[in-house]
Write a protein that holds these residues in place. Structure first.
Motif, mmCIF file in Angstrom:
data_model
loop_
_atom_site.group_PDB
_atom_site.id
_atom_site.type_symbol
_atom_site.label_atom_id
_atom_site.label_comp_id
_atom_site.label_asym_id
_atom_site.label_seq_id
_atom_site.Cartn_x
_atom_site.Cartn_y
_atom_site.Cartn_z
ATOM 1 N N PRO A 240 0.714 -1.265 0.023
ATOM 2 C CA PRO A 240 0.041 -0.098 -0.001
ATOM 3 C C PRO A 240 0.815 1.245 -0.015
ATOM 4 C CG PRO A 240 0.107 -0.952 2.013
ATOM 5 C CD PRO A 240 0.796 -2.000 1.315
ATOM 6 N N ASP A 241 0.279 2.381 0.097
ATOM 7 C CA ASP A 241 1.264 3.599 0.184
ATOM 8 C C ASP A 241 2.010 3.827 1.379
ATOM 9 O OD1 ASP A 241 0.289 4.708 -2.406
ATOM 10 O OD2 ASP A 241 -1.602 5.663 -1.495
ATOM 11 N N LEU A 242 3.359 3.756 1.180
ATOM 12 C CA LEU A 242 4.319 3.765 2.272
ATOM 13 C C LEU A 242 4.952 5.176 2.090
ATOM 14 C CD1 LEU A 242 5.091 0.005 2.263
ATOM 15 C CD2 LEU A 242 3.480 1.140 3.949
ATOM 16 N N ARG A 243 5.508 5.763 3.178
ATOM 17 C CA ARG A 243 6.273 6.802 3.258
ATOM 18 C C ARG A 243 7.886 6.444 3.522
ATOM 19 N NH1 ARG A 243 3.844 10.380 7.970
ATOM 20 N NH2 ARG A 243 3.353 8.162 8.724
ATOM 21 N N SER A 244 8.274 5.567 4.062
ATOM 22 C CA SER A 244 9.461 4.994 4.428
ATOM 23 C C SER A 244 10.378 4.792 3.151
ATOM 24 C CB SER A 244 9.492 3.852 5.255
ATOM 25 O OG SER A 244 10.634 3.297 5.599
ATOM 26 N N HIS A 245 11.691 5.119 3.383
ATOM 27 C CA HIS A 245 12.532 4.840 2.356
ATOM 28 C C HIS A 245 12.796 3.210 2.019
ATOM 29 C CE1 HIS A 245 15.390 5.004 5.602
ATOM 30 N NE2 HIS A 245 16.048 4.204 5.073
ATOM 31 N N HIS A 246 12.322 2.513 2.990
ATOM 32 C CA HIS A 246 12.412 1.068 2.943
ATOM 33 C C HIS A 246 11.060 0.363 2.505
ATOM 34 C CE1 HIS A 246 16.013 0.820 5.134
ATOM 35 N NE2 HIS A 246 15.440 1.496 6.413
ATOM 36 N N ALA A 247 10.271 1.405 1.754
ATOM 37 C CA ALA A 247 9.156 0.687 1.232
ATOM 38 C C ALA A 247 9.495 -0.445 0.184
ATOM 39 C CB ALA A 247 8.249 2.083 0.838
ATOM 40 N N HIS A 248 10.261 -0.497 -0.543
ATOM 41 C CA HIS A 248 10.373 -0.889 -1.659
ATOM 42 C C HIS A 248 11.490 -2.428 -1.536
ATOM 43 C CE1 HIS A 248 7.990 1.511 -4.279
ATOM 44 N NE2 HIS A 248 9.030 2.629 -3.933
ATOM 45 N N GLU A 249 11.714 -2.480 -0.049
ATOM 46 C CA GLU A 249 12.616 -3.664 0.122
ATOM 47 C C GLU A 249 11.572 -4.990 -0.191
ATOM 48 O OE1 GLU A 249 15.391 -4.091 0.995
ATOM 49 O OE2 GLU A 249 16.300 -2.079 1.306
ATOM 50 N N ALA A 250 12.381 -6.087 -0.638
ATOM 51 C CA ALA A 250 11.557 -7.392 -0.627
ATOM 52 C C ALA A 250 11.530 -7.906 0.709
ATOM 53 C CB ALA A 250 12.383 -8.407 -1.557
ATOM 54 N N GLY A 251 10.157 -8.660 0.508
ATOM 55 C CA GLY A 251 9.896 -9.417 2.018
ATOM 56 C C GLY A 251 8.312 -9.300 2.339
ATOM 57 N N GLY A 252 8.053 -9.682 3.554
ATOM 58 C CA GLY A 252 6.771 -9.464 4.045
ATOM 59 C C GLY A 252 6.371 -8.299 4.828
ATOM 60 N N LEU A 253 5.359 -7.402 4.499
ATOM 61 C CA LEU A 253 5.140 -6.240 4.998
ATOM 62 C C LEU A 253 4.062 -6.404 6.280
ATOM 63 C CD1 LEU A 253 5.047 -3.010 5.265
ATOM 64 C CD2 LEU A 253 3.072 -3.585 3.838
ATOM 65 N N SER A 254 4.449 -6.124 7.548
ATOM 66 C CA SER A 254 3.566 -6.029 8.694
ATOM 67 C C SER A 254 3.359 -4.878 9.407
ATOM 68 C CB SER A 254 4.098 -7.196 9.791
ATOM 69 O OG SER A 254 5.416 -6.693 10.008
ATOM 70 N N GLY A 255 2.378 -4.831 10.393
ATOM 71 C CA GLY A 255 2.337 -3.536 11.243
ATOM 72 C C GLY A 255 1.149 -2.832 10.583
ATOM 73 N N ALA A 256 0.973 -1.397 10.957
ATOM 74 C CA ALA A 256 -0.141 -0.737 10.721
ATOM 75 C C ALA A 256 -0.678 -0.760 9.272
ATOM 76 C CB ALA A 256 0.079 0.712 11.081
ATOM 77 N N PRO A 257 0.132 -0.717 8.128
ATOM 78 C CA PRO A 257 -0.421 -0.695 6.898
ATOM 79 C C PRO A 257 -1.220 -2.103 6.482
ATOM 80 C CG PRO A 257 1.857 0.012 6.784
ATOM 81 C CD PRO A 257 1.513 -0.518 8.295
ATOM 82 N N LEU A 258 -1.070 -3.395 7.179
ATOM 83 C CA LEU A 258 -1.547 -4.503 7.133
ATOM 84 C C LEU A 258 -3.008 -4.437 7.611
ATOM 85 C CD1 LEU A 258 -1.400 -7.368 6.177
ATOM 86 C CD2 LEU A 258 -0.262 -8.091 7.996
ATOM 87 N N ARG A 259 -3.225 -3.509 8.616
ATOM 88 C CA ARG A 259 -4.370 -3.794 9.502
ATOM 89 C C ARG A 259 -5.793 -3.907 8.660
ATOM 90 N NH1 ARG A 259 -4.460 1.047 11.671
ATOM 91 N NH2 ARG A 259 -3.097 0.577 13.401
ATOM 92 N N ASN A 260 -6.161 -3.055 7.800
ATOM 93 C CA ASN A 260 -7.240 -3.178 6.784
ATOM 94 C C ASN A 260 -7.430 -4.277 6.263
ATOM 95 O OD1 ASN A 260 -8.059 -0.776 7.979
ATOM 96 N ND2 ASN A 260 -7.474 0.506 6.079
ATOM 97 N N LEU A 261 -6.325 -4.847 5.425
ATOM 98 C CA LEU A 261 -6.559 -6.025 4.744
ATOM 99 C C LEU A 261 -6.639 -7.324 5.498
ATOM 100 C CD1 LEU A 261 -5.985 -7.500 2.009
ATOM 101 C CD2 LEU A 261 -3.520 -7.519 2.373
ATOM 102 N N ALA A 262 -5.819 -7.238 6.632
ATOM 103 C CA ALA A 262 -6.108 -8.381 7.703
ATOM 104 C C ALA A 262 -7.574 -8.389 8.245
ATOM 105 C CB ALA A 262 -5.014 -8.390 8.790
ATOM 106 N N LEU A 263 -8.023 -7.112 8.645
ATOM 107 C CA LEU A 263 -9.313 -7.171 9.114
ATOM 108 C C LEU A 263 -10.501 -7.744 8.009
ATOM 109 C CD1 LEU A 263 -11.688 -6.361 11.123
ATOM 110 C CD2 LEU A 263 -11.323 -3.973 10.142
ATOM 111 N N GLN A 264 -10.279 -7.309 6.734
ATOM 112 C CA GLN A 264 -11.170 -7.796 5.726
ATOM 113 C C GLN A 264 -10.890 -9.391 5.452
ATOM 114 O OE1 GLN A 264 -13.584 -6.248 4.209
ATOM 115 N NE2 GLN A 264 -14.227 -8.191 3.306
#
Length: 342
Positions: A240-264
């Motif tokens: 999703p839209d991310l502000r950090s300069h690490h946004a394009h690192e490969a791997g699994g994303l967790s934390g606040a940006p995952l909230r809505n997807l995981a809730l759904q």
């Protein structure tokens, strides 16, 4: 307060080194009293949980500090993922804080000391009680991954309150293919045979990046195999839209940006199963309100991990205290009454 003082120093360190220091600090800390059953006590898959909040797998990969986690207020602790043989995991750097997004990206790759070391460590604490989930995986270079899961089941079943079968990490190539209908059926057959009739409940951890047909198939298979629960969900490979300069690192994303997807995904699996299989909601939970939303969407239990990076060890008690207030404010006498109530 202590965490707030220590956080700048921890955040100045490489994330993986900071994590190792955190584990070392927990190992050195005196063993406190585990959470006791109270207003939030609930039963899932025949297991009595003193409260519905757990530490997700990935924090305590080698099962070094489950009792210390229970003592900071978690109702259960899930260790792992553990594989049959030790493996180093993926090359470093492989763990990234996305501070601006209150998120984490990891491509750890099931780094752990292997089954035998974990077995000895967990066997030594077996009589301490508490709800212990053991999350099992397969070695990256395994020629037969289903055989790996069966072997891990035989080794860990005697030590676990429940077993979590992790086929949803994005950091072991090809692992998520085991979520496909035919592969998943064969995998679960092997795991359930290895567990035996008297073994602990089997929970299945799934990815958030699933199509509706995948969700329906997994729900159908989970019901057919009488699984104890579905853990919804692992990290996401979406961005999703991310502000950090690490946004394009490969791997699994967790934390606040995952909230809505995981809730759904909890809503989706609750609908697909008709509420017949307990769900464990995980992904982006950082407050009592987040946990409560996941419960009302259909989760009987919830887990956190990435939020601990930003909120510190006081988070479990803040969430459980807040959950009890929310439960009473909305007129429920138990967590079980609220599950799926939205």
């Amino acid at each position: 307060m202590l965490f707030d003082l220590a956080r700048p120093a921890l955040f100045a360190l490489d994330p993986e080194r900071a994590h190792k220091l955190t584990i070392a600090a927990l190992k050195a800390a005196p063993l406190g009293r585990a959470a006791r059953p109270g207003a939030l006590a609930t039963e899932v898959a025949g297991i009595s949980f003193p409260n519905p909040l757990g530490m997700a797998a990935g924090f305590d990969k080698d099962g070094e500090v489950p009792d210390k986690l229970l003592a900071v207020g978690f109702g259960f602790a899930e260790v792992g993922s553990i594989t049959p043989r030790p493996q180093a995991g993926n090359p470093k750097p492989r763990l990234f804080r996305l501070v601006e997004d209150r998120a984490v990206i990891n491509r750890m790759g099931f780094n752990n000391g292997g089954a035998e070391a974990a077995r000895q460590r967990l066997a030594a604490r077996k009589d301490r009680g508490g709800v212990l989930g053991i999350n099992i995986g397969a070695n990256k270079d395994s020629e037969d991954r289903i055989a790996d899961y069966a072997e891990m089941t035989r080794i860990m079943a005697p030590l676990a309150t429940y077993l979590a079968v992790n086929i949803s990490s994005p950091n072991t190539p090809g692992l998520r293919a085991l979520q496909d209908e035919s592969a998943l059926t064969g995998l679960l057959d092997a795991v359930l045979e290895a567990r035996g009739a008297d073994g602990p409940p089997v929970f299945l951890k799934v990815a958030p990046d699933l199509e509706p047909s995948d969700i329906d198939a997994i729900a159908r298979i989970a019901a057919d195999k009488q699984l104890g629960a579905l853990i919804v969900s692992n990290t996401t490979i979406s961005r999703p839209d991310l502000r950090s300069h690490h946004a394009h690192e490969a791997g699994g994303l967790s934390g606040a940006p995952l909230r809505n997807l995981a809730l759904q995904r909890v809503r989706d699996f609750h609908k697909a199963t008709g509420g017949s299989i307990p769900l464990v909601g995980v992904g982006g939970i950082a407050s009592a309100e987040d946990a409560w939303a996941r419960i009302k969407a259909g989760a009987s239990l919830v887990q956190v991990y990435s939020a601990m990076v930003y909120e510190g060890p006081g988070l479990p008690r803040r969430i459980t205290c807040g959950l009890e207030k929310l439960m009473r404010r909305e007129g429920y006498s138990s967590i079980a009454e609220a599950v799926g109530s939205e």
